[in-house]
Design a protein around this motif. Structure first.
Motif, PDB file in Angstrom:
ATOM      1  N   LEU A 142      11.717  31.763   9.262  1.00  0.00           N
ATOM      2  CA  LEU A 142      10.554  32.632   9.093  1.00  0.00           C
ATOM      3  C   LEU A 142      10.035  32.568   7.661  1.00  0.00           C
ATOM      4  N   ALA A 143      10.951  32.458   6.707  1.00  0.00           N
ATOM      5  CA  ALA A 143      10.540  32.328   5.307  1.00  0.00           C
ATOM      6  C   ALA A 143       9.690  31.081   5.116  1.00  0.00           C
ATOM      7  N   ASN A 144      10.132  29.962   5.678  1.00  0.00           N
ATOM      8  CA  ASN A 144       9.346  28.722   5.610  1.00  0.00           C
ATOM      9  C   ASN A 144       7.951  28.938   6.170  1.00  0.00           C
ATOM     10  N   ALA A 145       7.892  29.541   7.370  1.00  0.00           N
ATOM     11  CA  ALA A 145       6.631  29.692   8.089  1.00  0.00           C
ATOM     12  C   ALA A 145       5.668  30.629   7.363  1.00  0.00           C
ATOM     13  N   VAL A 146       6.176  31.743   6.834  1.00  0.00           N
ATOM     14  CA  VAL A 146       5.322  32.694   6.125  1.00  0.00           C
ATOM     15  C   VAL A 146       4.767  32.075   4.844  1.00  0.00           C
ATOM     16  N   ALA A 147       5.628  31.411   4.082  1.00  0.00           N
ATOM     17  CA  ALA A 147       5.174  30.808   2.823  1.00  0.00           C
ATOM     18  C   ALA A 147       4.118  29.739   3.076  1.00  0.00           C
ATOM     19  N   ALA A 148       4.327  28.927   4.106  1.00  0.00           N
ATOM     20  CA  ALA A 148       3.369  27.860   4.419  1.00  0.00           C
ATOM     21  C   ALA A 148       2.060  28.433   4.947  1.00  0.00           C
ATOM     22  N   ALA A 149       2.146  29.406   5.853  1.00  0.00           N
ATOM     23  CA  ALA A 149       0.934  29.979   6.450  1.00  0.00           C
ATOM     24  C   ALA A 149       0.088  30.685   5.402  1.00  0.00           C
ATOM     25  N   ALA A 150       0.738  31.404   4.479  1.00  0.00           N
ATOM     26  CA  ALA A 150      -0.008  32.087   3.427  1.00  0.00           C
ATOM     27  C   ALA A 150      -0.689  31.086   2.505  1.00  0.00           C
ATOM     28  N   ALA A 151       0.029  30.008   2.169  1.00  0.00           N
ATOM     29  CA  ALA A 151      -0.568  28.972   1.322  1.00  0.00           C
ATOM     30  C   ALA A 151      -1.794  28.368   1.986  1.00  0.00           C
ATOM     31  N   ARG A 152      -1.688  28.075   3.264  1.00  0.00           N
ATOM     32  CA  ARG A 152      -2.812  27.487   4.004  1.00  0.00           C
ATOM     33  C   ARG A 152      -3.994  28.458   4.069  1.00  0.00           C
ATOM     34  N   ALA A 153      -3.696  29.755   4.208  1.00  0.00           N
ATOM     35  CA  ALA A 153      -4.753  30.757   4.322  1.00  0.00           C
ATOM     36  C   ALA A 153      -5.323  31.178   2.980  1.00  0.00           C
ATOM     37  N   GLY A 154      -4.660  30.761   1.894  1.00  0.00           N
ATOM     38  CA  GLY A 154      -5.146  31.106   0.568  1.00  0.00           C
ATOM     39  C   GLY A 154      -4.852  32.528   0.158  1.00  0.00           C
ATOM     40  N   ILE A 155      -3.742  33.084   0.661  1.00  0.00           N
ATOM     41  CA  ILE A 155      -3.353  34.433   0.267  1.00  0.00           C
ATOM     42  C   ILE A 155      -1.932  34.405  -0.295  1.00  0.00           C
ATOM     43  N   ARG A 156      -1.502  35.507  -0.860  1.00  0.00           N
ATOM     44  CA  ARG A 156      -0.175  35.599  -1.454  1.00  0.00           C
ATOM     45  C   ARG A 156       0.889  35.817  -0.389  1.00  0.00           C
ATOM     46  N   SER A 157       2.080  35.253  -0.615  1.00  0.00           N
ATOM     47  CA  SER A 157       3.228  35.520   0.240  1.00  0.00           C
ATOM     48  C   SER A 157       4.328  36.190  -0.575  1.00  0.00           C
ATOM     49  N   ALA A 158       5.162  36.983   0.110  1.00  0.00           N
ATOM     50  CA  ALA A 158       6.335  37.608  -0.513  1.00  0.00           C
ATOM     51  C   ALA A 158       7.466  37.532   0.499  1.00  0.00           C
ATOM     52  N   VAL A 159       8.495  36.762   0.172  1.00  0.00           N
ATOM     53  CA  VAL A 159       9.542  36.441   1.130  1.00  0.00           C
ATOM     54  C   VAL A 159      10.903  36.837   0.560  1.00  0.00           C
ATOM     55  N   PHE A 160      11.748  37.448   1.406  1.00  0.00           N
ATOM     56  CA  PHE A 160      13.072  37.920   1.005  1.00  0.00           C
ATOM     57  C   PHE A 160      14.115  37.344   1.961  1.00  0.00           C
ATOM     58  N   VAL A 161      15.155  36.705   1.399  1.00  0.00           N
ATOM     59  CA  VAL A 161      16.191  36.075   2.223  1.00  0.00           C
ATOM     60  C   VAL A 161      17.568  36.365   1.652  1.00  0.00           C
ATOM     61  N   PRO A 162      18.627  36.255   2.475  1.00  0.00           N
ATOM     62  CA  PRO A 162      19.983  36.361   1.933  1.00  0.00           C
ATOM     63  C   PRO A 162      20.245  35.231   0.936  1.00  0.00           C
ATOM     64  N   SER A 163      20.967  35.522  -0.127  1.00  0.00           N
ATOM     65  CA  SER A 163      21.197  34.514  -1.166  1.00  0.00           C
ATOM     66  C   SER A 163      22.118  33.386  -0.710  1.00  0.00           C
ATOM     67  N   ASN A 164      22.875  33.583   0.391  1.00  0.00           N
ATOM     68  CA  ASN A 164      23.773  32.530   0.872  1.00  0.00           C
ATOM     69  C   ASN A 164      23.123  31.667   1.953  1.00  0.00           C
ATOM     70  N   LEU A 165      21.812  31.707   2.038  1.00  0.00           N
ATOM     71  CA  LEU A 165      21.086  30.901   3.017  1.00  0.00           C
ATOM     72  C   LEU A 165      21.303  29.409   2.760  1.00  0.00           C
ATOM     73  N   GLU A 166      21.140  28.594   3.808  1.00  0.00           N
ATOM     74  CA  GLU A 166      21.257  27.144   3.634  1.00  0.00           C
ATOM     75  C   GLU A 166      20.297  26.669   2.542  1.00  0.00           C
ATOM     76  N   SER A 167      20.781  25.769   1.688  1.00  0.00           N
ATOM     77  CA  SER A 167      19.965  25.303   0.562  1.00  0.00           C
ATOM     78  C   SER A 167      18.688  24.640   1.039  1.00  0.00           C
ATOM     79  N   GLN A 168      18.749  23.961   2.184  1.00  0.00           N
ATOM     80  CA  GLN A 168      17.555  23.297   2.697  1.00  0.00           C
ATOM     81  C   GLN A 168      16.435  24.297   2.965  1.00  0.00           C
ATOM     82  N   LYS A 169      16.798  25.466   3.496  1.00  0.00           N
ATOM     83  CA  LYS A 169      15.778  26.466   3.818  1.00  0.00           C
ATOM     84  C   LYS A 169      15.264  27.171   2.561  1.00  0.00           C
ATOM     85  N   ILE A 170      16.101  27.273   1.556  1.00  0.00           N
ATOM     86  CA  ILE A 170      15.644  27.844   0.292  1.00  0.00           C
ATOM     87  C   ILE A 170      14.620  26.915  -0.358  1.00  0.00           C
TER      88      ILE A 170
END
Length: 414
Positions: A142-170
Motif C-alpha cells: 500500500l505504501a508503494n501504491a500511495v506514493a506512486a499514485a500521489a506522484a502521478r496525481a501531483g499531490i503530496r503523500s504521507a506514508v507510515f510503515v513498520p521499520s522492519n519492513l522488507e528493504s525492497q518495499k522501503i
C-alpha cells in the motif's frame, strides 16, 4: 470536508453501517454514529450492460459505473491499474491435483500489487471530497501504491510503515518522494498512530482510515475482472489471501452485485481465505467456530498479510461460512514452497502473500476441503521481487563453473 452540490461520486448514494444498517450522507466517514460499526458504500447502479463495461478503458475505470468515483475519473492523471491477466494454470493444477485452475496475477499492476486498485479509487474519492494529501499506514504494498499514485496525481503523500519492513518495499516507496516515515512497531502500532494523526490533519486522506469505505471498494474490481475474463461467469471456488480481510469480502460483494445486475448467472460459489500461521487470527476463529476474531501479534515472513487485528475479520468468517468455504493457514516453510511451486509450474514469481495462497490451496485440496473437480481461481496479489529475502536461502544457481565446455560437462548439467 463536506459534499457540495457539484460533488460527483458516480452511482454512490450513501454510507450504510454493516452492523445496524443505519445510513448517513456520503463523506469522509468510516464509523457508524449509532453503533460504531464500519460503514460501506450504498449505490443506485441503474442499468449497466456488459457492452457498457466492455467499451470502457482497459483498466479498472471500465467499471466506474459500479464504483464511488467521479464519472470523469478516467480523464484525470492516475496510475490506471487493473485488467491484469487471468492465467490458465494447468501445470500448477496437475501438481496439486486440480482439474481446472486459474491464477489472477495482480503483480502486473503499476506498482506490482493489487493495492493500486484500492488506492486509485481512494484517490479519486478523496480529491472529490476536497482532501489535499494522500496518506496511509501500510505493510508495504500500500505504501508503494500511495506514493506512486500521489506522484502521478501531483499531490503530496504521507506514508507510515513498520521499520522492519522488507528493504525492497522501503526502497520502492522512498523512490517516489513524498513524506515517508518508518515506525518502530508492528502494523497495528502503525495503524493506531495513523488514526491519531488522521484526527488532527483535516486535509489528509488516510486511504485505509478516514476514506476506507471508498478505498475498500477498489477490491471489487478483482471480482469484476475475474467474471469478465471467464466469459461473464463466476468460478466455482476462489482462494483469497487475508490481511485485513477486505479484499476477500469485496470480491464476494462484486460477485453478488454482478448477479443482481444480471451480468452473470446466479450460481453457488465458495470463497476460501488464506493466512500465514504466524498471523492467523481469522483462520483460528474459523476453525474454532467463533464469530469474534481474537487479535494476535504477527510473526511471519508474509509481512504483507501481517495484520494481527484485521478490521474485516468477522466478515471474512461470514462470507466463508455463507458460501461453504473455509479459512486455512500455512507455515513460513509452506509459504516459501508455495512461492517456488507457483514459479516452477507457471513462471509466476509471487510475493509471500502468493505463497500463502498457493500453500493454502494445496492444504485445502489435501484435506478434501476444496473440490478438486471444480473450477478454481486463486489470487496472486503481488510481485516476488518485493520479498526476495523470503526465497534467497533456497533460490540458488545450479552450479558455478569455469567458462569452458569441459567444466560444463564435468558439472553434469546436460
Amino acid at each position: 470536508m463536506a459534499l457540495t452540490p457539484a460533488t460527483d461520486l458516480g452511482p454512490a448514494t450513501a454510507l450504510v453501517c454493516r452492523e445496524c444498517g443505519s445510513k448517513r450522507d456520503l463523506g469522509p466517514f468510516y464509523a457508524c454514529e449509532e453503533c460504531f460499526g464500519p460503514l460501506e458504500i450504498a449505490y443506485d447502479f441503474g442499468g449497466i450492460t456488459r457492452a457498457d463495461i466492455e467499451s470502457g478503458p482497459r483498466n479498472i475505470w471500465r467499471y466506474r459505473g459500479l464504483l464511488p468515483v467521479p464519472s470523469t475519473v478516467a480523464d484525470t492523471p492516475n496510475t490506471e491499474p487493473g485488467l491484469t491477466r487471468l492465467v490458465r494454470a494447468d501445470n500448477l493444477a496437475e501438481s496439486i491435483g486440480l482439474q481446472r485452475l486459474w491464477v489472477k496475477d495482480d503483480s502486473g499492476n503499476p506498482t506490482h500489487s493489487f493495492k493500486d486498485r484500492v488506492v486509485a479509487v481512494a484517490l479519486a474519492a478523496a480529491r472529490e471530497l476536497g482532501f489535499k494529501v494522500l496518506a496511509c499506514p501500510s505493510t508495504g504494498n500500500l505504501a508503494n501504491a500511495v506514493a506512486a499514485a500521489a506522484a502521478r496525481a501531483g499531490i503530496r503523500s504521507a506514508v507510515f510503515v513498520p521499520s522492519n519492513l522488507e528493504s525492497q518495499k522501503i526502497i520502492t516507496t522512498a523512490v517516489y518522494g513524498g513524506t515517508f516515515v518508518t515506525v518502530d512497531g508492528n502494523y497495528d502500532d502503525v495503524n493506531r498512530l495513523a488514526s491519531e494523526i488522521a484526527g488532527e490533519q483535516d486535509d489528509w486522506a488516510f486511504v485505509n482510515v478516514n476514506v476506507r469505505p471508498y478505498y475498500a471498494e477498489g477490491s471489487k474490481t478483482l471480482g469484476y475482472e475475474i467474471a469478465e475474463q471467464l466469459g461473464w461467469r463466476l468460478p466455482d471456488q476462489i482462494v483469497v489471501p487475508v490481511a485485513s480481510g477486505s479484499q476477500l469480502t469485496k470480491i464476494d460483494k462484486a460477485f453478488q452485485e454482478l448477479i443482481k445486475l444480471g451480468l452473470v448467472e446466479d450460481k453457488p460459489y465458495r470463497v476460501f481465505g488464506a493466512q500465514a500461521a504466524g498471523c492467523d487470527p481469522v483462520s483460528a476463529a474459523f476453525k474454532a467456530g467463533h464469530d469474534v476474531v481474537r487479535p494476535v501479534k504477527p510473526d511471519t515472513i508474509a509481512k504483507s498479510l501481517a495484520i494481527g487485528n484485521p478490521a474485516d475479520g468477522p466478515y471474512v468468517l461470514d462470507v466463508a461460512r455463507r458460501t461453504g468455504g473455509a479459512v486455512e493457514d500455512v507455515t513460513d516453510e509452506q509459504v516459501v514452497e508455495g512461492i517456488r511451486l507457483l514459479a516452477r509450474t507457471e513462471g509466476i514469481f509471487g510475493e509471500t502473500a502468493g505463497g500463502v495462497t498457493v500453500g493454502c490451496l494445496r492444504k485445502l485440496v489435501d484435506a478434501d476441503t476444496l473440490d478438486p473437480a471444480a473450477e478454481t481461481v486463486i489470487i496472486n496479489s503481488g510481485d516476488g521481487l518485493k520479498t526476495l529475502d523470503a526465497v534467497a536461502p533456497v533460490a540458488k544457481p545450479s552450479a558455478n563453473i569455469a567458462p569452458t565446455l569441459e567444466a560444463f560437462r564435468a558439472a553434469g548439467l546436460a
